[in-house]
Design a protein around this motif. Structure first.
Motif, short mmCIF file in Angstrom:
data_model
loop_
_atom_site.label_atom_id
_atom_site.label_comp_id
_atom_site.label_asym_id
_atom_site.label_seq_id
_atom_site.Cartn_x
_atom_site.Cartn_y
_atom_site.Cartn_z
N ILE A 1 0.84 -1.21 0.00
CA ILE A 1 0.00 0.00 0.00
C ILE A 1 0.86 1.24 0.00
CG2 ILE A 1 -1.61 1.35 1.40
CD1 ILE A 1 -2.98 -1.21 2.20
N LEU A 2 1.97 1.22 0.77
CA LEU A 2 2.88 2.36 0.82
C LEU A 2 3.43 2.65 -0.58
CD1 LEU A 2 4.22 4.39 2.73
CD2 LEU A 2 6.10 2.78 3.00
N CYS A 3 3.88 1.59 -1.27
CA CYS A 3 4.41 1.76 -2.63
C CYS A 3 3.31 2.26 -3.57
CB CYS A 3 4.99 0.46 -3.15
SG CYS A 3 6.48 -0.08 -2.27
N GLU A 4 2.09 1.69 -3.39
CA GLU A 4 1.00 2.08 -4.27
C GLU A 4 0.64 3.55 -4.08
OE1 GLU A 4 -3.58 0.83 -5.33
OE2 GLU A 4 -2.88 0.84 -3.27
N VAL A 5 0.59 3.98 -2.82
CA VAL A 5 0.24 5.37 -2.55
C VAL A 5 1.27 6.32 -3.17
CG1 VAL A 5 0.09 7.10 -0.71
CG2 VAL A 5 -1.15 4.95 -0.51
N VAL A 6 2.56 5.96 -3.05
CA VAL A 6 3.61 6.79 -3.63
C VAL A 6 3.46 6.83 -5.15
CG1 VAL A 6 6.09 7.00 -3.99
CG2 VAL A 6 5.21 6.44 -1.73
N LEU A 7 3.23 5.65 -5.76
CA LEU A 7 3.09 5.61 -7.22
C LEU A 7 1.82 6.32 -7.69
CD1 LEU A 7 4.29 1.95 -7.83
CD2 LEU A 7 5.42 4.03 -8.62
N MET A 8 0.75 6.21 -6.88
CA MET A 8 -0.47 6.93 -7.23
C MET A 8 -0.25 8.44 -7.14
SD MET A 8 -3.31 4.46 -5.40
CE MET A 8 -4.68 5.58 -5.54
N ALA A 9 0.54 8.87 -6.15
CA ALA A 9 0.87 10.29 -6.06
C ALA A 9 1.66 10.73 -7.29
CB ALA A 9 1.68 10.56 -4.79
N MET A 10 2.58 9.87 -7.74
CA MET A 10 3.33 10.18 -8.96
C MET A 10 2.39 10.22 -10.17
SD MET A 10 6.71 7.83 -8.27
CE MET A 10 7.52 8.27 -9.80
N ALA A 11 1.41 9.29 -10.17
CA ALA A 11 0.44 9.28 -11.27
C ALA A 11 -0.39 10.56 -11.29
CB ALA A 11 -0.48 8.06 -11.14
N LEU A 12 -0.81 11.03 -10.11
CA LEU A 12 -1.56 12.28 -10.04
C LEU A 12 -0.70 13.45 -10.49
CD1 LEU A 12 -3.53 11.84 -6.70
CD2 LEU A 12 -4.52 12.14 -8.97
#
Length: 837
Positions: free
Chosen positions: A380-391
């Motif tokens: 989840i930590l990695c996903e949140v970081v990658l989702m922030a990058m996606a945003l």
């Protein structure tokens, strides 16, 4: 520019590798606690047995009688599931050392409801007993979040540790025995990874809250909802939630943990839908997404009333649907070239891996250890970081898209006038040659009325593409967007007009030859439903002036483009122009001249042909200031019409004319009439007839001394309003004259429908009247017809005595022209009148 771009990319990649190195090194230190249990660090030997009590009736006082029912196997072999059952775990401890060993038993399931821990002697006597679990009261936050007990194993002794697990949720409870120091390492590692997780997610939530207030995009709120759901879920599963919320909140979250699972699944699907902008498309995928979100919302609310052991299996089924729908939506966007979805797609990789590891570890397929226990949290930590990058990538793309739309036209996708101006100004700053060239599809307005919007765009795109191909081979034309990856030499100014800039120092003839070659390569035909449309082009060249700007150059280009239609080559350049270019700056100066009385009215006399007596004059506008004396008055009037100054100018002329009439009356010329020209635009003056009457009263001038001359062009538009205006003026006593009679196609019609008191025959029929027999017939016919209708006739453009005598013989009433006098300033005109008398 590209070198800097690559350099910064290299720095960013280097920083990324450094961060990964720090994370890997840090993880190496955190991932070791489960390697140092007491069976690996002390001379204590362990054996494991377990019993699954499906009846849930076995009690501690029945333990001795049921010891034979216990299965002697590692706890990893237990069939953990959500069924309502009790689990009895027995650990036999054999301390073979010469000293007592202090150990800590850690039960790694903070969500267990009831956990009874019994420390037994070798003969099954209860030495100590402890009640743990999230439904047990009066525990410390540390005991809630990290269930454990401390016990001492005497030297050279055998003792037992018996656990009874009674829960309705996740029943798997890994048991690890540590020395005191190793247990402290475990709690330190847990606290570190919990702190990192919560800290990163809270910072991400705050940052995206700021973005929401700035950008007003709901996707950021959904992302924050996902983050909060993830914190709640992992706070329940791992236990750190006891430090985040009030105790009652955390106990509620743990009791209804499946609802947290539904929340994170719902926000995942909502984020996927809005991030990929399906809410804008309203397609079937969006509808499926909405139905699934509604289903998850209803099932999530039902978890308040449905036991966890029933709700959890249902959730896993819904989770499968979630993955299927999200994969379909992501795949569809990737296939359509959704360029900024790459980080979002990558973010699903750790989530899928982590989501797979957790149930596999809970069901015993994967061995229990610290890293697997926290795999979903790390995912989840990695996903949140990658989702922030996606945003962030999405914001960057939207910014680029907004910039693209701000600099390109929607139809041809070519650069617009803003980019053309930027390139022009850049060349000015570099002090380079910048000759603006405009290329127009002739009669495009007419073609546009024939073509559908799609066909019109297709025509523009075809011509633009052909024009770009022609310009590519001409090195003198500069790239207008050389800083971008895709360069273009062409800008689209709309209405079939394209622009480019030549940077070569050359004569107008040389540039015209080059552009002639360019337009020869453009398509000459356009097929439209069997009709072969003929295409023609015009070119306007605007050479720079010493004191110049983009707007003036573009205006000059449009003027030359208009003039190009009258040339054989269809190419015109600004060096061929002798008149001053009409622009907004000149319009501002004209308005100031009106307000400060810098303008003047010149009078050209009108004579009675029969008596040679001066009966009136026509006032003509002049701008007597030296720098504006050469301006073409007709163009100045057109500028006033285009800029909305014409009404202001007309009212000034009317007031000045009446002022002159009053002055003439004082000099004794009480029968003198003054003619004022009215523009077609003047019909928009509110209550014009009333304003005329007020001006007449202001200067105490009889209405019969004022004449209004109307051209046929003034009558073509808004005929009903113009007819009403002429009637109102006629009632006032103002004389209305039809000017330029004979030049329009409906002059005779206007005589029948409007109450004109007089007509003025255009100078084109008068200037060569003596030599042109046809003109004689037309003029004589017009005079006779007007007289038969009771209308007087004025002939303008009389330049010699022969014409004067001929008009007199034909029966014309009045005349004006250079034969009598040129237009004169009012003072000179009155002097002329006195001499004429």
């Amino acid at each position: 520019m590209k070198k800097n771009y690559l350099r910064y990319h290299f720095i960013a990649i280097a920083i990324l590798f450094f961060v990964f190195f720090v994370i890997a090194n840090f993880s190496n230190h955190l991932a070791t606690p489960t390697k140092y249990t007491i069976d690996k660090t002390t001379p204590i030997y362990l054996s494991h047995r377990y019993l699954v009590d499906d009846s849930k009736k076995l009690q501690i006082d029945q333990f001795s009688n049921n010891i034979d029912r216990f299965i002697e196997q590692p706890f990893s072999e237990i069939d953990w599931n959500f069924a309502p059952r009790n689990y009895w775990l027995l650990i036999e401890l054999d301390n073979r050392s010469q000293q007592a060993e202090k150990i800590v038993a850690h039960f790694d399931n903070p969500m267990v409801d009831h956990l009874s821990v019994y420390h037994l002697s070798n003969d099954n006597t209860i030495l100590t007993a402890k009640k743990l679990g999230d439904l047990e009261p009066d525990l410390t936050l540390f005991q809630y979040s990290v269930p454990h007990i401390r016990l001492t194993i005497a030297a050279q002794s055998k003792q037992k540790l018996l656990l009874k697990i009674d829960t309705t949720g996740i029943s798997k409870t890994p048991v690890n025995l540590y020395g005191e120091a190793e247990f402290q390492d475990l709690t330190r590692s847990q606290a570190a990874i919990w702190g990192i997780f919560v800290g990163v997610l809270i910072m991400a939530a705050l940052y995206n809250l700021v973005l929401f207030f700035g950008i007003k995009d709901r996707v950021y709120l959904i992302y924050i909802g996902y983050i909060i759901s993830a914190i709640i879920l992992m706070g329940c599963v791992l236990g750190f939630g006891f430090y985040l919320w009030p105790l009652q909140w955390q106990l509620f979250f743990q009791k209804h943990v499946v609802m947290s699972n539904y929340a994170i699944a719902l926000f995942t699907l909502a984020f996927c839908t809005m991030f990929l902008r399906y809410h804008k498309e309203k397609c079937w995928r969006y509808k499926v997404s909405k139905y699934l979100m509604s289903l998850m919302f209803v099932l999530g609310i039902s978890c308040l009333f449905v036991p966890e052991n029933i709700a959890a299996p249902i959730f896993f089924c819904v989770l499968s649907l979630l993955y299927i729908v999200c994969i379909i939506m992501i795949y569809n966007k990737l296939r359509s070239g959704f360029r900024w979805a790459k980080f979002y797609v990558i973010s699903w990789v750790p989530l899928i891996i982590g989501a797979a590891i957790q149930p596999l570890e809970l069901t015993g397929v994967l061995p229990y250890n610290f890293i697997f226990r926290h795999a979903f949290l790390i995912a989840i930590l990695c996903e949140v970081v990658l989702m922030a990058m996606a945003l962030a990538d999405r914001v960057r793309y939207q910014r680029e898209r907004a910039l693209y739309h701000a600099t390109h036209t929607q139809q041809t996708k070519l650069l617009n006038s803003a980019m053309l101006k930027q390139a022009y100004m850049a060349l000015e700053q570099q002090q380079r040659q910048n000759t603006l060239c405009l290329i127009k599809i002739r009669y495009f307005h007419s073609l546009d009325t024939l073509l559908s919007p799609s066909k019109s765009i297709d025509l523009l795109v075809n011509v633009a593409h052909a024009l770009e191909l022609q310009l590519v081979g001409e090195r003198q034309f500069t790239y207008l967007d050389s800083t971008l990856d895709t360069s273009s030499k062409l800008a689209d100014l709309g209405t079939g007009v394209f622009a480019c800039i030549s940077t070569k120092s050359q004569t107008a003839e040389e540039l015209s030859q080059c552009l002639t070659k360019v337009i020869k390569g453009l398509p000459k035909h356009y097929q439209l439903e069997g009709l072969n449309l003929q295409l023609e082009y015009a070119v306007g060249i605007s050479f720079p002036d010493a004191i110049d700007n983009f707007e003036a150059s573009l205006q000059r280009g449009y003027v030359t483009l208009k003039e190009a239609k009258d040339t054989a080559s269809r190419i015109s350049n600004s060096q061929q122009q002798t008149d001053q270019i009409m622009d907004i700056d000149l319009a501002a100066k004209l308005q100031n001249a009106i307000n400060t009385d810098q303008l003047a009215l010149y009078h050209q006399p009108q004579l009675d042909l029969a008596t040679n007596r001066v009966i009136g004059s026509e006032v003509l506008l002049r701008w007597p200031i030296e720098q504006y004396q050469q301006i073409n008055i007709e163009q100045l009037i057109q500028l006033a019409e285009r800029t909305g100054l014409i009404n202001e100018l007309t009212l000034w002329v009317l007031d000045k004319a009446c002022q002159d009439i009053a002055a003439l009356n004082k000099l004794g010329y009480s029968e003198h009439c003054v003619s004022v020209n009215l523009s077609a635009k003047n019909i928009s003056i509110a209550q014009l007839a009333e304003k005329v009457e007020n001006v007449l009263l202001k200067h105490n001038v009889p209405a019969k001394q004022l004449k209004f001359e109307l051209t046929e062009t003034a009558l073509i538009n808004n005929q009903h309003q113009m007819q009403a205006l002429i009637t109102q003026l006629h009632k006032l006593g103002v004389v209305v004259v039809l000017d330029d009679f004979g030049t329009g196609y409906a002059s005779l019609t206007y005589l029948l429908h409007y109450t004109f008191a007089s007509i003025k025959i255009d100078r084109s029929f008068i200037s060569n009247l003596e030599e042109n027999a046809s003109n004689k017939v037309v003029v004589k016919t017009a005079i006779d017809m007007a007289h038969n209708l009771g209308i007087t006739v004025t002939a303008e453009g009389v330049e010699d005595k022969h014409t004067h005598d001929l008009l007199n013989a034909m029966g014309a009433n009045f005349s004006q022209g250079y034969y009598y006098a040129k237009p004169l300033p009012f003072g000179s005109f009155t002097d002329w009148l006195s001499k004429k008398a």
